[in-house]
Design a protein around this motif. Structure first.
Motif, PDB file in Angstrom:
ATOM      1  N   ARG A   1       4.288 -74.413  36.029  1.00  7.25           N
ATOM      2  CA  ARG A   1       4.912 -73.534  35.046  1.00  7.25           C
ATOM      3  C   ARG A   1       3.917 -73.038  34.002  1.00  7.25           C
ATOM      4  NH1 ARG A   1      11.019 -76.059  34.282  1.00  7.25           N
ATOM      5  NH2 ARG A   1      11.746 -75.371  36.341  1.00  7.25           N
ATOM      6  N   HIS A   2       2.715 -73.593  34.013  1.00  5.33           N
ATOM      7  CA  HIS A   2       1.651 -73.085  33.149  1.00  5.33           C
ATOM      8  C   HIS A   2       0.522 -72.495  33.992  1.00  5.33           C
ATOM      9  CE1 HIS A   2       3.158 -74.457  29.215  1.00  5.33           C
ATOM     10  NE2 HIS A   2       3.739 -75.402  29.918  1.00  5.33           N
ATOM     11  N   ARG A   3       0.884 -72.014  35.187  1.00  2.00           N
ATOM     12  CA  ARG A   3      -0.023 -71.294  36.082  1.00  2.00           C
ATOM     13  C   ARG A   3      -1.255 -72.112  36.461  1.00  2.00           C
ATOM     14  NH1 ARG A   3      -1.477 -66.067  33.185  1.00  2.00           N
ATOM     15  NH2 ARG A   3      -1.262 -67.402  31.343  1.00  2.00           N
ATOM     16  N   GLY A   4      -1.063 -73.387  36.677  1.00  5.12           N
ATOM     17  CA  GLY A   4      -2.137 -74.250  37.148  1.00  5.12           C
ATOM     18  C   GLY A   4      -1.668 -75.079  38.324  1.00  5.12           C
ATOM     19  N   SER A   5      -2.574 -75.843  38.900  1.00  3.72           N
ATOM     20  CA  SER A   5      -2.221 -76.746  39.986  1.00  3.72           C
ATOM     21  C   SER A   5      -3.335 -77.771  40.119  1.00  3.72           C
ATOM     22  CB  SER A   5      -2.053 -75.985  41.312  1.00  3.72           C
ATOM     23  OG  SER A   5      -3.322 -75.683  41.881  1.00  3.72           O
ATOM     24  N   VAL A   6      -3.134 -78.738  40.976  1.00  5.67           N
ATOM     25  CA  VAL A   6      -4.185 -79.722  41.242  1.00  5.67           C
ATOM     26  C   VAL A   6      -4.871 -79.407  42.560  1.00  5.67           C
ATOM     27  CG1 VAL A   6      -3.269 -81.590  39.825  1.00  5.67           C
ATOM     28  CG2 VAL A   6      -2.411 -81.291  42.149  1.00  5.67           C
ATOM     29  N   GLY A   7      -4.805 -78.157  42.967  1.00  5.99           N
ATOM     30  CA  GLY A   7      -5.555 -77.702  44.137  1.00  5.99           C
ATOM     31  C   GLY A   7      -4.890 -78.078  45.453  1.00  5.99           C
ATOM     32  N   GLY A   8      -5.673 -77.969  46.524  1.00 10.14           N
ATOM     33  CA  GLY A   8      -5.217 -78.387  47.838  1.00 10.14           C
ATOM     34  C   GLY A   8      -3.995 -77.647  48.329  1.00 10.14           C
ATOM     35  N   PHE A   9      -3.048 -78.405  48.888  1.00  7.49           N
ATOM     36  CA  PHE A   9      -1.853 -77.814  49.472  1.00  7.49           C
ATOM     37  C   PHE A   9      -0.970 -77.130  48.438  1.00  7.49           C
ATOM     38  CE2 PHE A   9      -2.424 -81.505  52.603  1.00  7.49           C
ATOM     39  CZ  PHE A   9      -3.229 -80.740  53.426  1.00  7.49           C
ATOM     40  N   ASN A  10      -1.126 -77.487  47.151  1.00  3.09           N
ATOM     41  CA  ASN A  10      -0.361 -76.811  46.103  1.00  3.09           C
ATOM     42  C   ASN A  10      -0.623 -75.308  46.127  1.00  3.09           C
ATOM     43  OD1 ASN A  10       0.650 -79.247  45.130  1.00  3.09           O
ATOM     44  ND2 ASN A  10      -1.014 -79.517  43.685  1.00  3.09           N
ATOM     45  N   VAL A  11      -1.894 -74.937  46.356  1.00  2.00           N
ATOM     46  CA  VAL A  11      -2.268 -73.527  46.402  1.00  2.00           C
ATOM     47  C   VAL A  11      -1.537 -72.825  47.547  1.00  2.00           C
ATOM     48  CG1 VAL A  11      -4.167 -71.907  46.759  1.00  2.00           C
ATOM     49  CG2 VAL A  11      -4.521 -73.972  45.368  1.00  2.00           C
TER      50      VAL A  11
ATOM     51  N   GLY B   1     -16.700 -93.053  56.566  1.00  2.00           N
ATOM     52  CA  GLY B   1     -17.425 -93.870  55.601  1.00  2.00           C
ATOM     53  C   GLY B   1     -17.924 -93.083  54.404  1.00  2.00           C
ATOM     54  N   TRP B   2     -17.649 -91.784  54.358  1.00  2.00           N
ATOM     55  CA  TRP B   2     -18.056 -90.979  53.207  1.00  2.00           C
ATOM     56  C   TRP B   2     -17.214 -91.347  51.982  1.00  2.00           C
ATOM     57  CZ3 TRP B   2     -19.333 -85.194  54.555  1.00  2.00           C
ATOM     58  CH2 TRP B   2     -20.259 -85.181  55.597  1.00  2.00           C
ATOM     59  N   GLY B   3     -17.753 -91.075  50.797  1.00  2.00           N
ATOM     60  CA  GLY B   3     -17.033 -91.362  49.566  1.00  2.00           C
ATOM     61  C   GLY B   3     -15.865 -90.416  49.351  1.00  2.00           C
ATOM     62  N   VAL B   4     -14.806 -90.927  48.772  1.00  5.75           N
ATOM     63  CA  VAL B   4     -13.608 -90.120  48.521  1.00  5.75           C
ATOM     64  C   VAL B   4     -13.896 -88.933  47.590  1.00  5.75           C
ATOM     65  CG1 VAL B   4     -11.285 -90.121  47.534  1.00  5.75           C
ATOM     66  CG2 VAL B   4     -12.029 -92.016  48.979  1.00  5.75           C
ATOM     67  N   PRO B   5     -14.636 -89.114  46.470  1.00  8.09           N
ATOM     68  CA  PRO B   5     -14.879 -87.965  45.591  1.00  8.09           C
ATOM     69  C   PRO B   5     -15.574 -86.804  46.308  1.00  8.09           C
ATOM     70  CG  PRO B   5     -15.431 -89.992  44.462  1.00  8.09           C
ATOM     71  CD  PRO B   5     -15.192 -90.356  45.894  1.00  8.09           C
ATOM     72  N   VAL B   6     -16.571 -87.125  47.155  1.00  5.67           N
ATOM     73  CA  VAL B   6     -17.291 -86.077  47.878  1.00  5.67           C
ATOM     74  C   VAL B   6     -16.348 -85.363  48.836  1.00  5.67           C
ATOM     75  CG1 VAL B   6     -19.147 -85.597  49.519  1.00  5.67           C
ATOM     76  CG2 VAL B   6     -19.498 -87.243  47.667  1.00  5.67           C
ATOM     77  N   LEU B   7     -15.561 -86.125  49.585  1.00  4.63           N
ATOM     78  CA  LEU B   7     -14.639 -85.524  50.540  1.00  4.63           C
ATOM     79  C   LEU B   7     -13.546 -84.723  49.844  1.00  4.63           C
ATOM     80  CD1 LEU B   7     -14.311 -88.447  53.096  1.00  4.63           C
ATOM     81  CD2 LEU B   7     -15.276 -86.191  53.537  1.00  4.63           C
TER      82      LEU B   7
ATOM     83  N   LEU C   1      -5.572 -86.924  52.434  1.00  3.44           N
ATOM     84  CA  LEU C   1      -6.397 -86.493  53.558  1.00  3.44           C
ATOM     85  C   LEU C   1      -7.837 -86.968  53.384  1.00  3.44           C
ATOM     86  CD1 LEU C   1      -6.374 -84.868  56.169  1.00  3.44           C
ATOM     87  CD2 LEU C   1      -6.894 -82.809  54.823  1.00  3.44           C
ATOM     88  N   ALA C   2      -8.353 -86.883  52.158  1.00  4.71           N
ATOM     89  CA  ALA C   2      -9.708 -87.362  51.882  1.00  4.71           C
ATOM     90  C   ALA C   2      -9.820 -88.856  52.148  1.00  4.71           C
ATOM     91  CB  ALA C   2     -10.092 -87.046  50.438  1.00  4.71           C
ATOM     92  N   LEU C   3      -8.774 -89.600  51.786  1.00  7.27           N
ATOM     93  CA  LEU C   3      -8.781 -91.040  52.028  1.00  7.27           C
ATOM     94  C   LEU C   3      -8.826 -91.354  53.512  1.00  7.27           C
ATOM     95  CD1 LEU C   3      -8.581 -93.878  50.833  1.00  7.27           C
ATOM     96  CD2 LEU C   3      -6.089 -93.647  50.879  1.00  7.27           C
TER      97      LEU C   3
ATOM     98  N   ASN D   1     -11.330 -79.445  49.065  1.00  4.53           N
ATOM     99  CA  ASN D   1     -10.705 -78.500  48.147  1.00  4.53           C
ATOM    100  C   ASN D   1     -11.453 -77.180  48.031  1.00  4.53           C
ATOM    101  OD1 ASN D   1      -8.190 -79.290  46.566  1.00  4.53           O
ATOM    102  ND2 ASN D   1      -9.348 -81.201  46.516  1.00  4.53           N
ATOM    103  N   VAL D   2     -12.695 -77.112  48.531  1.00  7.04           N
ATOM    104  CA  VAL D   2     -13.458 -75.863  48.433  1.00  7.04           C
ATOM    105  C   VAL D   2     -12.733 -74.688  49.095  1.00  7.04           C
ATOM    106  CG1 VAL D   2     -15.542 -74.671  49.225  1.00  7.04           C
ATOM    107  CG2 VAL D   2     -15.732 -76.894  48.113  1.00  7.04           C
ATOM    108  N   PRO D   3     -12.288 -74.806  50.351  1.00 11.61           N
ATOM    109  CA  PRO D   3     -11.586 -73.658  50.951  1.00 11.61           C
ATOM    110  C   PRO D   3     -10.289 -73.304  50.237  1.00 11.61           C
ATOM    111  CG  PRO D   3     -11.455 -75.592  52.379  1.00 11.61           C
ATOM    112  CD  PRO D   3     -12.452 -75.912  51.323  1.00 11.61           C
ATOM    113  N   PHE D   4      -9.607 -74.303  49.663  1.00  6.52           N
ATOM    114  CA  PHE D   4      -8.371 -74.016  48.935  1.00  6.52           C
ATOM    115  C   PHE D   4      -8.679 -73.271  47.635  1.00  6.52           C
ATOM    116  CE2 PHE D   4      -7.198 -77.713  51.554  1.00  6.52           C
ATOM    117  CZ  PHE D   4      -6.060 -77.223  52.161  1.00  6.52           C
ATOM    118  N   ALA D   5      -9.820 -73.615  46.997  1.00  2.48           N
ATOM    119  CA  ALA D   5     -10.223 -72.910  45.780  1.00  2.48           C
ATOM    120  C   ALA D   5     -10.539 -71.450  46.092  1.00  2.48           C
ATOM    121  CB  ALA D   5     -11.428 -73.596  45.148  1.00  2.48           C
TER     122      ALA D   5
END
Length: 215
Positions: free
Chosen positions: A142-152, A67-73, A58-60, A78-82
């Motif tokens: 399985r270790h109670r983590g995720s990479v954020g976003g839709f995983n949450v 034209g914004w940078g991918v890291p910033v987007l 989605l960021a891409l 991910n802020v609302p998902f966090a």
């Protein structure tokens, strides 16, 4: 005779007594392994010129439009998902997710430095990348983590309804990949869709309530 609707009358399975929580070293190693595999999968996908699902994809797409940078987007998306993770799953899961996102980014630099790929056949790269990334995400779950976003969102829905997180992620990834048709040739989009199905099948078939004994 036991009442199926009454959990107090259900027989205790022999495996239930053997279930125990992960230790701190196990969680650390599991999160390091999971984030390494996720970043390696993304490395293969990038080398194959594939599109991706999730908030990274989605960021891409938004990058092409603004034209914004991918890291910033990626951070902003991910802020609302966090915040959602903090609300529904607590500080422990949220902090683990933040750590996982940072580790995936760090390992990406490692792969670019020590495993540069100049030529990768798209069919192999997309399928292998999604398979490796799927196993990595499964380990993180399985270790109670995720990479954020839709995983949450997927984990919250599974907690509330029992609907598998893999199927939820597949729905979201399908939407993102379909939007990629606006910016990527359709053969790559079609192959990427097959790859997304493979990734989410790994989760749908392996991360289900009652299937895993670890906590």
């Amino acid at each position: 005779m036991t009442d199926p609707a009454d959990p107090t009358t259900q027989p205790t399975l022999v495996f239930d007594s053997k279930a125990h929580a992960h230790s701190v070293p196990e969680d650390v190693l599991g999160i390091l392994t999971g984030t390494f595999l996720v970043s390696l999968g993304l490395h293969l996908l990038h080398a194959a010129g594939a599109v991706t699902g999730g908030t990274a994809g989605l960021a891409l797409l938004v990058t092409y439009a603004t034209g914004w940078g991918v890291p910033v987007l990626f951070f902003l998306i991910n802020v609302p998902f966090a915040l959602l993770a903090l609300w529904k799953r607590g500080w422990s899961f949220t902090l683990r997710t933040i750590v996982c996102i940072a580790l995936v980014s760090g390992f990406a630099v490692v792969h670019d430095t020590f495993f540069p790929i100049t030529d990768l056949q798209p069919f192999y790269g997309i399928l292998a990348g999604n398979l490796v990334a799927g196993v990595g995400v499964l380990i993180l779950f399985r270790h109670r983590g995720s990479v954020g976003g839709f995983n949450v969102v997927g984990l919250i829905i599974q907690d509330a309804t029992g609907f598998s997180v893999g199927w939820t992620l597949m729905i979201f990834d399908t939407i993102v990949i379909a939007l990629s048709l606006l910016v990527v040739p359709w053969p790559i989009v079609l192959l990427s869709a097959v790859g997304a199905v493979l990734l989410n099948l790994v989760l749908a078939l392996n991360h289900r309530p009652g299937r895993y004994l670890g906590h």
